[in-house]
Write an enzyme that holds these catalytic residues in place. Structure first.
Site, short mmCIF file in Angstrom:
data_model
loop_
_atom_site.label_atom_id
_atom_site.label_comp_id
_atom_site.label_asym_id
_atom_site.label_seq_id
_atom_site.Cartn_x
_atom_site.Cartn_y
_atom_site.Cartn_z
N GLY A 24 42.46 51.34 36.81
CA GLY A 24 42.38 49.90 36.93
C GLY A 24 42.31 49.44 38.37
CB SER A 25 39.96 47.78 40.37
OG SER A 25 39.20 46.98 39.47
N GLY A 26 42.84 46.02 39.08
CA GLY A 26 43.48 44.71 39.12
C GLY A 26 44.66 44.70 40.08
CG PHE A 27 47.06 41.18 40.64
CD1 PHE A 27 47.00 40.70 41.94
CD2 PHE A 27 46.57 40.37 39.63
CE1 PHE A 27 46.46 39.47 42.23
CE2 PHE A 27 46.03 39.13 39.90
CZ PHE A 27 45.98 38.68 41.20
CB VAL A 92 40.02 55.19 31.48
CG1 VAL A 92 40.88 56.28 30.82
CG2 VAL A 92 39.98 55.40 32.99
CD GLU A 188 45.84 27.18 36.18
OE1 GLU A 188 46.82 27.29 36.94
OE2 GLU A 188 45.16 28.15 35.80
CG ASP A 326 48.82 41.86 32.03
OD1 ASP A 326 49.85 41.44 32.60
OD2 ASP A 326 47.70 41.37 32.20
CB ALA A 337 49.62 38.42 39.42
CD GLN A 338 54.58 38.55 42.79
OE1 GLN A 338 55.37 39.46 43.00
NE2 GLN A 338 53.64 38.23 43.65
#
Length: 501
Positions: A24-27, A92, A188, A326, A337-338
């Protein structure tokens, strides 16, 4: 497996060094990889996209405030200065815990990458609660593809309404926008579409009045922003209604088609809304890799597909495998994200401690830095511990926090400029849309194997090349035989002439 390629060690590194694979290339993936930059390891990031996505700002790409490049910098560029890291493109599809290998695929071509330690940060996708057919008509908000498709649909709806009004057609369904899900993303998105209609576009059309557009926010929950508490939820609902958003609560979406949606209320009443543009911002589902890991370890999954992990974020019986973000079910941690950032940094630190024979830090402890949601310009809500902030102050806090976490100095500067244009003025810098943005994914979905059907199969290419070489050799051999035959015939002719003379 035929055609499978084995990933080689990073060029310039030592093959026997500890190999860490990050999925994964997320947070979680990015911050975990960067946290290992000084460790005596080789890190291989395997990701299905070439960029790191700042997902909280996807709705601003969809509504024309920011470009995709500002929230999705190339992962290779971000990690270019980290000598012990490499990036492999691929989704993957398999993790073999016994063999300690990860199998990824690009256009049907598999690659196997071995590991000594594994960090699984594959994130989550949109959940349609068992109604995946809704996705065709109501895109989610989880990828750049989603945001660009929605941008095309939103701005395209206004264009088609203008064209229809010029012909005298009925256009109410074109100027009705429905957002499903009243969490932060839904709030939003609804607020920004309302701003588009009532402020940004109000002078741009001649046959339609964009201020008459309906923006409807739907959720089965009894309040807006449930995690923020009743007080902030009520405040947010009031602010949305001031913007002209119709907030419909206690209504479950039971059907979605090309022309509208159906909602069922708790009293059994069913209501249909005719709308061309639907946005799905309700629910998330953990990456399917969670099920793969569960089957091999026996770790249970929750309803959202998240896997139960040990307090140190490892899998039962596999201390070399960390799962972050997640995908985890641990202490009711939220999918924000944190959680992914802090979990990935913790996993990286644990890997480095083991290599240095240092004791573990103990169980992972999440530090809650608060939650924020922007409603519209100068309107936001924030929850930091017991502190509740609303209005302009919360909006400024939101801007500052997102500027800090946007990856790259260049992205921060351009984002700040675009925010000035959109929030101080009334323009949107990124309003360009194309038919490809709206229809390309649907077209790919009609192919049996997706994009793989659009490229040459490597085996077919090799076979074609071999056939060409064989044909060419046959032609050369035939040519040589013909030349030999002609030469032989000529020599016989000469000899016959000599005898006749």
């Amino acid at each position: 497996m035929a055609g499978t390629e084995l990933a080689r060690p990073v060029p310039g590194t030592t093959p026997h060094r500890h190999q860490v694979v990050v999925i994964g290339s997320g947070f979680g993936g990015l911050f975990g990889t960067k946290a290992l930059r000084r460790a005596d390891v080789d890190v291989t990031m395997v990701a299905k996209t070439t960029h790191h996505l700042f997902q909280p700002l996807l709705y601003q790409v969809a509504t024309g405030i920011l470009s995709q490049g500002e929230i999705a910098p190339p992962t290779r560029e971000v990690l270019s200065g980290q000598r012990n890291a490499t990036v492999l493109l691929g989704e993957v599809t398999e993790i073999d815990l016994a063999a300690r290998t990860v199998t990824s695929q690009v256009l049907g071509r598999p690659t196997v990458t071995p590991y000594d330690s594994l960090v699984v940060a594959a994130g989550a996708g949109q959940s349609y609660f068992g109604n995946d057919q809704f996705a065709e008509y109501a895109p989610g908000m989880k990828s750049i593809d989603d945001a660009l498709e929605l941008r095309g649909r939103i701005f395209g709806a206004f264009e088609m309404a203008e064209l229809g009004a010029a012909r005298g057609d009925h256009i109410d369904h074109l100027l009705t926008f429905v957002v499903v899900g009243a969490g932060p993303t839904g709030v939003e998105m609804a607020g920004q579409i309302a701003e588009l209609a009532h402020r940004t576009l109000r002078k741009d059309f001649r046959y339609i009045n964009t201020r008459t557009a309906r923006v409807i926010l739907v959720d089965a929950a009894p309040q807006v922003l449930p995690p923020f508490g009743a007080k902030l939820g009520a405040k947010t609902k009031t602010e949305l209604e001031r913007l002209g958003v119709e907030v419909v609560l206690g209504a479950m979406v039971t059907d979605v088609d090309e022309r509208g949606i159906e909602m069922k209320f708790k009293d059994g009443r069913v209501e249909r809304v005719d709308t061309v543009t639907k946005i799905w911002a309700a629910g998330v589902q953990a990456n399917p890799l969670g099920r793969t890991l569960s089957e091999q370890t026996g770790a249970p999954l929750d309803r959202a597909g998240r896997i139960a992990v040990n307090p140190d974020l490892t899998l039962p019986g596999h201390p070399e495998v960390f799962v972050v973000g997640d995908m985890i079910a641990l202490d009711n941690l939220p999918g924000v994200a944190q959680v992914a950032i802090q979990g990935a940094r913790y996993a990286a630190d644990e890997i480095e401690r083991r290599l240095r024979s240092k004791p573990s830090r103990g169980p992972f402890k999440y530090f809650d830095k608060g939650s924020m949601a922007i409603i519209s310009r100068f309107r936001a809500v924030a929850m930091i511990g017991r502190v509740r902030v609303t209005g302009v102050l919360a909006w400024l806090m939101w801007l500052g926090l997102h500027l800090v976490y946007i990856t790259g100095f260049k992205s921060r500067i351009t984002a700040l400029l675009h925010w000035a244009v959109s929030f101080v003025g009334r323009g949107r810098a990124e309003r360009t849309t194309t038919e490809q943005q709206i229809f390309a994914r649907s077209a790919l979905g009609r192919l049996e194997h997706g994009a793989a059907d659009l490229v040459s199969d490597p085996g077919a290419y090799d076979a074609a090349r071999d056939l060409l070489e064989t044909t060419r050799r046959a032609e050369l051999e035939a040519q040589a035989l013909e030349e030999a035959r002609l030469t032989d015939a000529g020599e016989r002719g000469v000899r016959t002439g000599d005898r006749a003379g």
